[in-house]
Design an enzyme around this catalytic site. Structure first.
Site, PDB file in Angstrom:
ATOM      1  N   HIS A  87       0.836  -1.066   0.040  1.00  0.00           N
ATOM      2  CA  HIS A  87      -0.058  -0.077   0.014  1.00  0.00           C
ATOM      3  C   HIS A  87       0.788   1.273   0.189  1.00  0.00           C
ATOM      4  O   HIS A  87       0.362   2.343  -0.152  1.00  0.00           O
ATOM      5  CB  HIS A  87      -0.938   0.039   1.129  1.00  0.00           C
ATOM      6  CG  HIS A  87      -1.985  -1.276   1.126  1.00  0.00           C
ATOM      7  ND1 HIS A  87      -2.758  -1.215   0.296  1.00  0.00           N
ATOM      8  CD2 HIS A  87      -2.203  -2.280   2.214  1.00  0.00           C
ATOM      9  CE1 HIS A  87      -3.509  -2.407   0.644  1.00  0.00           C
ATOM     10  NE2 HIS A  87      -3.089  -2.778   1.621  1.00  0.00           N
ATOM     11  N   HIS A 115       6.385   7.247   5.489  1.00  0.00           N
ATOM     12  CA  HIS A 115       6.010   6.662   4.370  1.00  0.00           C
ATOM     13  C   HIS A 115       5.472   7.792   3.466  1.00  0.00           C
ATOM     14  O   HIS A 115       5.304   8.901   3.584  1.00  0.00           O
ATOM     15  CB  HIS A 115       4.878   5.523   4.852  1.00  0.00           C
ATOM     16  CG  HIS A 115       3.777   6.145   5.370  1.00  0.00           C
ATOM     17  ND1 HIS A 115       3.466   6.175   6.641  1.00  0.00           N
ATOM     18  CD2 HIS A 115       2.781   6.682   4.730  1.00  0.00           C
ATOM     19  CE1 HIS A 115       2.421   6.781   6.679  1.00  0.00           C
ATOM     20  NE2 HIS A 115       1.842   7.194   5.784  1.00  0.00           N
ATOM     21  N   HIS A 117       2.798   8.705  -0.061  1.00  0.00           N
ATOM     22  CA  HIS A 117       1.583   8.624  -0.809  1.00  0.00           C
ATOM     23  C   HIS A 117       1.772   9.189  -2.114  1.00  0.00           C
ATOM     24  O   HIS A 117       2.445  10.426  -2.166  1.00  0.00           O
ATOM     25  CB  HIS A 117       0.273   9.459  -0.110  1.00  0.00           C
ATOM     26  CG  HIS A 117       0.197   8.843   1.320  1.00  0.00           C
ATOM     27  ND1 HIS A 117      -0.839   7.837   1.334  1.00  0.00           N
ATOM     28  CD2 HIS A 117       0.515   8.935   2.543  1.00  0.00           C
ATOM     29  CE1 HIS A 117      -0.911   7.515   2.551  1.00  0.00           C
ATOM     30  NE2 HIS A 117      -0.177   8.114   3.467  1.00  0.00           N
ATOM     31  N   HIS A 141       4.580  11.208   5.389  1.00  0.00           N
ATOM     32  CA  HIS A 141       4.096  11.278   6.645  1.00  0.00           C
ATOM     33  C   HIS A 141       5.038  10.647   7.501  1.00  0.00           C
ATOM     34  O   HIS A 141       5.557   9.572   7.339  1.00  0.00           O
ATOM     35  CB  HIS A 141       2.780  10.320   6.550  1.00  0.00           C
ATOM     36  CG  HIS A 141       1.535  10.913   6.059  1.00  0.00           C
ATOM     37  ND1 HIS A 141       0.476  10.209   5.256  1.00  0.00           N
ATOM     38  CD2 HIS A 141       1.295  12.058   5.611  1.00  0.00           C
ATOM     39  CE1 HIS A 141      -0.314  11.064   5.073  1.00  0.00           C
ATOM     40  NE2 HIS A 141       0.144  12.619   5.038  1.00  0.00           N
ATOM     41  N   THR A 225      -5.044   7.618   7.783  1.00  0.00           N
ATOM     42  CA  THR A 225      -5.600   7.645   6.455  1.00  0.00           C
ATOM     43  C   THR A 225      -5.965   6.466   5.719  1.00  0.00           C
ATOM     44  O   THR A 225      -6.283   6.270   4.398  1.00  0.00           O
ATOM     45  CB  THR A 225      -4.750   8.473   5.635  1.00  0.00           C
ATOM     46  OG1 THR A 225      -3.729   8.072   4.972  1.00  0.00           O
ATOM     47  CG2 THR A 225      -4.809  10.082   6.028  1.00  0.00           C
ATOM     48  N   THR A 226      -5.554   5.344   6.565  1.00  0.00           N
ATOM     49  CA  THR A 226      -5.752   3.887   5.743  1.00  0.00           C
ATOM     50  C   THR A 226      -6.678   3.119   7.065  1.00  0.00           C
ATOM     51  O   THR A 226      -6.517   3.558   8.197  1.00  0.00           O
ATOM     52  CB  THR A 226      -4.322   3.171   5.557  1.00  0.00           C
ATOM     53  OG1 THR A 226      -3.756   3.268   6.771  1.00  0.00           O
ATOM     54  CG2 THR A 226      -3.748   3.958   4.273  1.00  0.00           C
TER      55      THR A 226
HETATM   56 ZN   LIG Z   1       0.205   8.206   5.023  1.00  0.00          ZN
END
Ligand SMILES: [Zn+2]
Ligand SMILES: *[C@@H]1O[C@H](CO)[C@@H](O)[C@H](O)[C@H]1NC(C)=O
Ligand SMILES: *[C@@H]1O[C@H](CO)[C@@H](O)[C@H](O)[C@H]1NC(C)=O
Ligand SMILES: *[C@@H]1O[C@H](CO)[C@@H](O)[C@H](O)[C@H]1NC(C)=O
Ligand SMILES: *[C@@H]1O[C@H](CO)[C@@H](O)[C@H](O)[C@H]1NC(C)=O
Ligand SMILES: *[C@@H]1O[C@H](CO)[C@@H](O)[C@H](O)[C@H]1NC(C)=O
Ligand SMILES: *[C@@H]1O[C@H](CO)[C@@H](O)[C@H](O)[C@H]1NC(C)=O
Ligand SMILES: *[C@@H]1O[C@H](CO)[C@@H](O)[C@H](O)[C@H]1NC(C)=O
Ligand SMILES: *[C@@H]1O[C@H](CO)[C@@H](O)[C@H](O)[C@H]1NC(C)=O
Ligand SMILES: *[C@@H]1O[C@H](CO)[C@@H](O)[C@H](O)[C@H]1NC(C)=O
Length: 524
Positions: A87, A115, A117, A141, A225-226
């Site tokens: 992801h 990580h 996005h 993030h 956000t996941t």
């Molecule tokens: Zn994130």
């Protein structure tokens, strides 16, 4: 079976994933973002979700958002490994080495990973947060847990997790950052899901952040956000992006093997987004006195003003009020006419349609403010001075539609607490509030905002005839707002000229296009 949902696996894209057997994805599976709320045990359909589209015009400065303290952000050896979770691509940090505190956070947070996005290889952007509807190419993030808490404990507290969000902008600048080159070189080692590579190069978090101004940031309470979207995150979103070369941005979707790894923006649901004092904001919040303002924000592009010698088309962005105290004969207008101060003044704030708000505040006629005096209908005159001119301005006072003022002021008790806001559902148009006040007779001068930072960007129009409002309704402003004398003392004219309409000077009514305006919020 139930117990197994509490088994934690520090995972993949999610900070936490419960072993409930629910797969999720951004695209190409059953549980895409709009279905995350259906995953058992998830909070994704709740009211404090992330990310957000941050609208700086609705953000309020919070003086408590002081400077951050970063510990070991400059350590060259804090990054332990890089992992492809399926992801995201996540960089794990050494335990108990990196910390963050300050910045309005309650306590010290221990940084565990960062990580990314991203979008796709066709330059489709993929940041999670947006600014005024703008999506940046990527977002980083940096995730920290409240010191001393386990992951499980942290996700159960409303401020258990602090995430620092950095936008990443793609540039053509050939001067490629050494740190980003080194970091992205590891992407070739994590092309498979669940692959992980040890990071041995010297790379510090500070090298990655570069020269982003860390005193400029937004803050709000949100979620992961996941899935499971736990509502445990104190969000910090830095205003300035990290600039890296576009080729390095492309490496993320290319090497990781999946694209568009971001969640769409979520509803604000009445939350407020705050900004640190150094963060530049468009002029709506500075119109308030500190946190103090009663301001009606209009839906975008609904109301326009032109004509009246303005020379440009302006769109109305908000209106707000200035008032005095609760005493019977109080006065609180900002402008005075022949030294007469009126009980209240209403300002309708307009921005030149062809400029952004940020440009408008730097342009001499970027903003047009229409000022209307408000006078009491119940009492004949508030006689503070004995100027002979006073009667000439007030004898012809216009009646306004009391019903609409009543509707508007009914919202004041609800927003008593500073920073509360309310959706105004009643339909009230600016026209309704103005009533049949004479819109052809006004003063005109070049001036400034009347609150910091007092930008000299305003073409002022001050209408001669006051709006008449019931005295008791006017008293609701100081009473329910809980503060008084919300006006700036008059300023010196210097070499400026104040023009006035005469019978024939400006043709055309001042406000030809004040259409129905739904008020969407009153902020205090
Ligand atoms: Zn994130
Ligand atoms: C916060 O940091 C900025 C820039 O590093 C500095 O100019 C400012 O003085 C700091 N403020 C405080 C209160 O330490
Ligand atoms: C910062 O890192 C060093 C090792 O590089 C470590 O000895 C020290 O404890 C760390 N500081 C904190 C506050 O964790
Ligand atoms: C700050 O954190 C402590 C410990 O987690 C908590 O007890 C306290 O209520 C928090 N204070 C605020 C203002 O959130
Ligand atoms: C982002 O990058 C573009 C292209 O290089 C540049 O024009 C723009 O100014 C950058 N934006 C910011 C906020 O740095
Ligand atoms: C390139 O970037 C480095 C550090 O980021 C800086 O010191 C150097 O001045 C930059 N060179 C140019 C030509 O911009
Ligand atoms: C990463 O991949 C590169 C190129 O495939 C290879 O040369 C290198 O040894 C790998 N590094 C690690 C630590 O596996
Ligand atoms: C990495 O850091 C170590 C220790 O700080 C230093 O000895 C070494 O020279 C650094 N390596 C590079 C390539 O900068
Ligand atoms: C205002 O805040 C206080 C304490 O935070 C709360 O008890 C009260 O209900 C709030 N009032 C309104 C009208 O929201
Ligand atoms: C305001 O300033 C502009 C030039 O910036 C000038 O053309 C205009 O006449 C001025 N208007 C008034 C009312 O002084």
């Amino acid at each position: 079976m139930h117990l197994s949902t509490f088994v934690l696996c520090l995972s993949l894209g999610a900070l936490v994933k419960c072993a409930s057997g629910s797969e999720w994805c951004y695209t190409g599976c059953e549980h895409t973002p709009s279905k995350w709320k259906d995953i058992s045990g998830s909070f994704c359909g709740e009211k404090r979700q992330s990310p957000l589209n941050i609208v700086p015009g609705h953000v309020v400065t919070d003086p408590k958002l002081d400077n951050f303290t970063f510990v070991n952000f400059s350590s060259q050896h804090a990054i332990k490994s890089m992992e492809n979770t399926g992801h995201t691509v996540k960089c794990k940090l050494k335990d108990n080495e990196v910390e963050v505190s300050g910045g309005g956070l309650n306590g010290t947070y221990s940084t565990i990973q960062f990580h990314f996005h991203w979008g796709d290889t066709d330059h489709h952007p993929g940041s999670e947060h947006m600014i005024d509807g703008h999506r940046y190419p990527m977002e980083m993030h940096i995730v920290s847990l409240k010191k001393g808490l386990s992951v499980q404990q942290a996700i159960e507290k409303s401020d258990g997790i602090a995430v620092l969000g950095f936008f990443i902008n793609a540039t053509e600048d050939r001067n490629i950052s050494e740190a980003w080159s080194r970091l992205t070189s590891y992407l070739t080692n994590v092309t498979e899901k669940d692959s992980e590579v040890e990071v041995s190069h010297n790379i510090s978090i500070n090298d990655l952040i570069g020269n982003v101004d860390l005193t400029k940031f937004y803050r709000y309470m949100g979620s992961l956000t996941t899935p499971n979207c736990n509502e445990a995150v104190m969000w910090t979103v830095f205003q300035e992006p990290i600039n890296i070369h576009k080729d390095l941005v492309q490496l993320f979707p290319m090497k990781a093997g999946f694209t568009n790894a971001y969640r769409p923006p979520q509803d604000l649901n009445g939350r407020r987004v705050f900004a640190s004092p150094a963060t530049p904001l468009p002029p709506s919040p500075p119109w308030c006195y500190g946190d103090h303002c009663v301001k009606c924000i209009l839906k975008d592009d609904l109301v326009e003003v032109s004509g009246g010698g303005l020379g440009h088309v302006y769109s109305t962005i908000q209106f707000h009020f200035h008032w005095g105290s609760t005493s019977h004969d109080s006065t609180g207008s900002e402008h005075t006419v022949d030294s007469k101060r009126y009980p209240m003044e209403m300002h309708i704030v307009n921005k030149r349609k062809d400029l952004t708000l940020e440009q408008a505040v730097k342009t001499p006629n970027g903003l047009a403010v229409l000022g209307f005096f408000i006078e009491s209908k119940a009492t004949p005159k508030s006689s503070s001075g004995s100027s002979g001119h006073q009667t000439t301005t007030s004898t012809s006072s216009s009646g306004s539609n009391e019903e609409y003022w009543k509707k508007l002021t009914e919202y004041l008790p609800i927003i008593q607490n500073i920073s509360s806001n309310v959706e105004v559902s009643a339909e009230i148009s600016i026209d309704d509030l103005l009533g049949d006040v004479n819109r052809k007779s006004y003063y005109r001068y070049n001036g400034s905002l009347t609150t910091p930072s007092c930008n000299e960007a305003v073409v002022w129009t001050v209408f001669k005839e006051p709006i008449e409002v019931d005295h008791n309704l006017m008293m609701m402003f100081p009473t329910h707002a809980g503060y008084s004398d919300v006006f700036r003392p008059t300023q010196r004219l210097h070499t400026r000229t104040v023009f006035t309409t005469s019978a024939s000077s400006f043709s055309g009514s001042m406000l030809p296009v004040l259409l129905l305006a739904y008020l969407c919020a009153i902020l205090m």
